[in-house]
Design an enzyme around this catalytic site. Sequence first.
Site, PDB file in Angstrom:
ATOM      1  N   LYS A  82       0.855  -1.202   0.000  1.00 36.47           N
ATOM      2  CA  LYS A  82       0.000   0.000   0.000  1.00 36.47           C
ATOM      3  C   LYS A  82       0.881   1.238   0.000  1.00 36.47           C
ATOM      4  O   LYS A  82       1.902   1.276   0.703  1.00 36.47           O
ATOM      5  CB  LYS A  82      -0.902  -0.032   1.234  1.00 36.47           C
ATOM      6  CG  LYS A  82      -1.980   1.034   1.274  1.00 36.47           C
ATOM      7  CD  LYS A  82      -2.846   0.848   2.521  1.00 36.47           C
ATOM      8  CE  LYS A  82      -3.997   1.845   2.568  1.00 36.47           C
ATOM      9  NZ  LYS A  82      -4.852   1.667   3.759  1.00 36.47           N
ATOM     10  N   SER A 157      -9.788   1.569   2.787  1.00 39.13           N
ATOM     11  CA  SER A 157      -8.967   2.370   1.914  1.00 39.13           C
ATOM     12  C   SER A 157      -7.884   1.570   1.186  1.00 39.13           C
ATOM     13  O   SER A 157      -7.320   2.073   0.213  1.00 39.13           O
ATOM     14  CB  SER A 157      -8.283   3.475   2.723  1.00 39.13           C
ATOM     15  OG  SER A 157      -7.365   2.917   3.637  1.00 39.13           O
ATOM     16  N   SER A 181      -9.767  -0.693   6.994  1.00 42.99           N
ATOM     17  CA  SER A 181      -9.208  -0.459   5.662  1.00 42.99           C
ATOM     18  C   SER A 181      -8.549  -1.664   5.004  1.00 42.99           C
ATOM     19  O   SER A 181      -8.330  -1.647   3.797  1.00 42.99           O
ATOM     20  CB  SER A 181      -8.206   0.691   5.703  1.00 42.99           C
ATOM     21  OG  SER A 181      -8.891   1.914   5.730  1.00 42.99           O
TER      22      SER A 181
END
Lengths: 486, 90
Positions: A82, A157, A181
Amino acid sequence: MPKLYSLTAEQVNTGIKRRDFSAEEYISQILERIDNIDVKVNAFIAVDSKGALEKARLIDRKIRDEGGKKVGSLAGITIGVKDNICTKGFRTTCASKMLEEYIPPYDATVVKRLKDNDAVIIGKLNLDEFAMGSTTELSKFGPTHNPWNIDYVAGGSSGGSAASVAALECAASLGSDTGGSVRCPASFCSVVGLKPTYGRVSRFGLIPYANSLDQIGPIGKTVSDVMMIMNAIAGIDDNDQTIKVPYSRPIYTLQPRKKIRIGLVRELVKGAEPLVSKCIYSAMDLFASLDCVCEETSLNSVEYALASYYTIAMAEASSNLARYDNIRYGFDFGPDGYEWNAYFAKVRSNFGDEVKRRIIVGTYVLSSAYYGKYYLKAQKIRTILKQELKLLYKKYDVLIAPTMPLLPFKFGEKIDDPLKMFMIDIDTVIANLAGIPAISIPGGFSNDLPIGLQIMADEFQEQKLFDAALLFESTANIHRSPELYW
Amino acid sequence: MVSRDTIKYLGRLSRLELTEEELVKYESQIEEIIKYLDKLDSVSLSEIEPIHQEKNFCELREDNTKAFEHNTLESVRNRKDDFVKGPRIL
């Protein structure tokens, strides 16, 4: 032989070590796959083709020369990271204009551990700006699409982290989970996503959003892939003082055991869409048929969890994001001729909408007149929630619930109403507030869209999560990879 | 009640330049969010302690300086010699 890119992390690792195929062959296929697919999925912000191929050749050499003895436990496995987790010498943007040119001078502890174990960092993955969002629609680099249906959101997210694994663009990935997330996109994309116990995995090098809630977690195609990555990244780190000492190096193993005591959280199942709750009840029936002890139970403080979560998350965000002044890192806009405050206000207006809104609300709840009314109370709710969970975990090994209260939805459906968007986090914030581990595993499908089953255990009881998850995974046999027919 | 002026003031405190358009949009959205957070008022919490970090001080590392082996200035764009250049203070 199946396409190499479709293999699980475990299969890749075994195949490369046994010399069924080389790391280089595998990486080449993965890169080609990304080339073909990512135009539509948009999971990657940047792909490190050069670095990945170099690493693959190094691994092949190690295996050839030393017979595989000195090669790391994750040898050859492609892992996407990420883009809010620092990678040395490789741009880390948080999907924000504010960090669009930031090149970290060091690796996050988790990245270093992956590299030390010979994993191949394949690239950086898309997210909502600064990890604030539940759909990955709020990225400077455009939204990530759900591989099961590209008209739908991938969740967020860590949308890039889940979508890339589901779309077979990498074997596994890392995400971060502040209020769900990792688990939300894992649920929406039908992959396995873990939020470890707070204090289990080092956060050094994770660009912070809300420090008392943030945790890095792995995403994979299978439960054992996730375990394998956890075994490499978990444990003490001098650079993160919130890591708890008595639990230095956990080793998670494959030992599905029966007679697991399972509590289904009534409030969370009742609050979900009927199609979702139906799926969770069938999961409970399946567990019951496997000799587990299952019953419905209640978690009263759920009612206040979201208000507590958003108070804390936004308060901590407003203070964390104060550091972005565009002086030490940032975009091309010099300070010459500007007055101090005017310059900061000007450059900081380049944060996205959601980030600005959260900074403002965070500043509001932390202001001296309201501190006792919001932040302090929110922290007290956490205490109540934790106490309530402690009691439940005397009775049950794990609690189950939906990961998300609804099916994946289409782009733009909730984006104009921030409060409505917050509401969909109700099932996931519990684990962050209490610091407990939680995993989302594929639970089923409805209207061809994935539903995630969430399992939560007590602090540091990840092994119990894995036991229950493995039992379900091996019996329920939920179809795993979307046939990308588009 | 969160007024437009309050939002403007919060923007100033958090160093965010907000356009008129943003102020209009944020006013109703933030009002709605704060109203939701007011839910925290409906529960009695006077007897409850706020959550705290369970780690003891003795478990923390020694507060010694340690050299950072990476060149942190390398990526700083606004530099003059070995200094970081910022906006003027006065």
